[in-house]
Write an enzyme that holds these catalytic residues in place. Structure first.
Site, PDB file in Angstrom:
ATOM      1  N   HIS A 125      -7.829  -4.896   9.554  1.00  0.00           N
ATOM      2  CA  HIS A 125      -7.106  -4.917   8.541  1.00  0.00           C
ATOM      3  C   HIS A 125      -5.386  -5.474   7.955  1.00  0.00           C
ATOM      4  CE1 HIS A 125      -4.615  -0.612   9.159  1.00  0.00           C
ATOM      5  NE2 HIS A 125      -3.498  -1.602   9.282  1.00  0.00           N
TER       6      HIS A 125
ATOM      7  N   ASP B  47       0.645  -1.289  -0.269  1.00  0.00           N
ATOM      8  CA  ASP B  47      -0.160  -0.058   0.001  1.00  0.00           C
ATOM      9  C   ASP B  47       0.745   1.398   0.027  1.00  0.00           C
ATOM     10  OD1 ASP B  47       0.430  -0.562   2.654  1.00  0.00           O
ATOM     11  OD2 ASP B  47      -1.144  -1.161   3.097  1.00  0.00           O
TER      12      ASP B  47
ATOM     13  N   GLU C 297      -9.627  -2.181   5.364  1.00  0.00           N
ATOM     14  CA  GLU C 297     -10.696  -1.629   6.498  1.00  0.00           C
ATOM     15  C   GLU C 297     -11.684  -3.204   6.267  1.00  0.00           C
ATOM     16  OE1 GLU C 297      -8.623  -0.077   8.219  1.00  0.00           O
ATOM     17  OE2 GLU C 297      -7.737   1.758   7.482  1.00  0.00           O
TER      18      GLU C 297
ATOM     19  N   ASN D   5      -7.525  -3.238  14.338  1.00  0.00           N
ATOM     20  CA  ASN D   5      -9.169  -3.186  13.798  1.00  0.00           C
ATOM     21  C   ASN D   5      -9.011  -4.764  12.815  1.00  0.00           C
ATOM     22  OD1 ASN D   5      -8.104  -2.112  11.435  1.00  0.00           O
ATOM     23  ND2 ASN D   5      -9.634  -1.137  10.966  1.00  0.00           N
TER      24      ASN D   5
HETATM   25  C1  F6R Z   1       1.109  -1.120   5.900  1.00  0.00           C
HETATM   26  C2  F6R Z   1       0.155  -2.384   6.180  1.00  0.00           C
HETATM   27  C3  F6R Z   1      -0.488  -2.345   7.739  1.00  0.00           C
HETATM   28  C4  F6R Z   1      -0.182  -2.427   8.456  1.00  0.00           C
HETATM   29  C5  F6R Z   1      -0.769  -2.573   9.821  1.00  0.00           C
HETATM   30  C6  F6R Z   1       0.060  -3.331  11.855  1.00  0.00           C
HETATM   31  O1  F6R Z   1       1.862  -1.459   4.851  1.00  0.00           O
HETATM   32  O2  F6R Z   1       0.291  -3.307   4.863  1.00  0.00           O
HETATM   33  O3  F6R Z   1      -1.678  -3.758   6.834  1.00  0.00           O
HETATM   34  O4  F6R Z   1       1.797  -3.806   8.356  1.00  0.00           O
HETATM   35  O5  F6R Z   1      -1.231  -1.198  10.430  1.00  0.00           O
HETATM   36  O6  F6R Z   1       0.904  -1.798  11.812  1.00  0.00           O
HETATM   37  P1  F6R Z   1       1.836  -1.773  12.691  1.00  0.00           P
HETATM   38  O7  F6R Z   1       3.205  -2.972  12.550  1.00  0.00           O
HETATM   39  O8  F6R Z   1       2.642  -0.076  12.395  1.00  0.00           O
HETATM   40  O9  F6R Z   1       1.105  -1.789  14.128  1.00  0.00           O
END
Ligand code: F6R
Length: 261
Positions: A145, A74, A150, A143
């Site tokens: 994702h 992303d 989401e 959440n």
């Molecule tokens: C980012 C992504 C997100 C993160 C997730 C966890 O490229 O794909 O799904 O992996 O938000 O983020 P952290 O590691 O910051 O808790």
């Protein structure tokens, strides 16, 4: 039957550092076994330790990324590649600029695309032209994702523009010097794109992820928890530290593949 009883392999390591090291080792094995691997990559705090390990493995053990191609999950919409808050910048800083991956082989969705629909289609096409993702690295949001898919996201979704949930904005706003500068939308691989990967490896650490992991891995498959889609993947490894694994239900012996270090 839940995901834990289906096909997921859940590996628990005592610390976040050990879980990240194991994840890097899995990626390293993938690259050694298939030097021209197509890797799906993630950003976020959890991945920093993984990329540190991969950089070490590259510098000390000669782990060779020169024939790999990578596709990140992303990118924020409206952030240029040289914006310090962009995921392009994150990847260059923490991995691409520190291993021998050819810069032109490290792909991310284009957050500045004038036609995001066309750019999303092109991203999918490029992944396909490269032979599809061999190993997709994933984190999980508070959440549930994966990527920026989401809660409520269609499991058939492909790369698309996603409005970020409030929980995601809260989770990530500390990384923006001016909170108002955090984009409200991102381009993300879809859930179907993620599930197309031949192998998925999800890394999660910390007590704050414990309850969403219990729901995503041990509960029913539901679009309310996008990560629960991974239960339907044929080859998914989940690497957790003890804190993140602390809410997983113990099941009858032999029913689950939980591996403790
Ligand atoms: C980012 C992504 C997100 C993160 C997730 C966890 O490229 O794909 O799904 O992996 O938000 O983020 P952290 O590691 O910051 O808790």
């Amino acid at each position: 039957m839940t995901g834990l009883e289906r096909r997921m392999k859940v590996i628990i390591r005592p610390t976040a550092a050990a879980a990240a090291l194991l994840t890097a080792e899995i990626i390293g094995q993938q690259v050694k076994g298939k030097p021209d691997s197509v890797l799906g990559l993630a950003t976020g705090s959890t991945m920093l330790a993984v990329y540190r390990c991969l950089v070490q493995m590259s510098k000390k053990n000669g782990l060779d990324f020169s024939r790999c191609r990578t596709f990140n999950l992303d990118e924020y919409l409206g952030l240029a590649a040289d914006d310090p808050c962009s995921y392009h910048y994150f990847m260059r800083k923490h991995l691409f600029g520190r291993v021998n991956l050819k810069m032109r082989h490290g792909h991310l969705p284009d957050g500045m695309a004038s036609d995001v629909t066309a750019a999303s289609v092109a991203y999918e096409k490029l992944i396909g032209q490269c032979g599809g993702v061999d190993l997709q690295l994933l984190g999980i949001g508070l959440n549930g994702h994966i990527g920026f898919n989401e809660p409520g996201s269609d499991f058939r979704s492909r790369t698309h523009v996603q409005t970020l949930a409030l929980a995601t904005r809260r989770q990530n706003v500390p990384f923006f010097p001016i909170p108002d500068q955090m984009p409200r939308r991102a381009i993300t691989m879809g859930i179907a794109t993620i599930l197309d990967a031949r192998r998925c490896v999800l890394l999660a650490t910390g007590i704050e992820k414990a309850s969403i992991l219990a729901a995503a891995l041990g509960g029913r498959i539901t679009t309310d928890i996008p990560a629960s889609a991974l239960q339907a993947h044929g080859h998914c490894t989940v690497v957790l530290d003890a804190a993140a694994a602390s809410a997983l239900k113990k099941r009858r012996p032999g029913a689950v593949r939980l591996t403790r270090a």
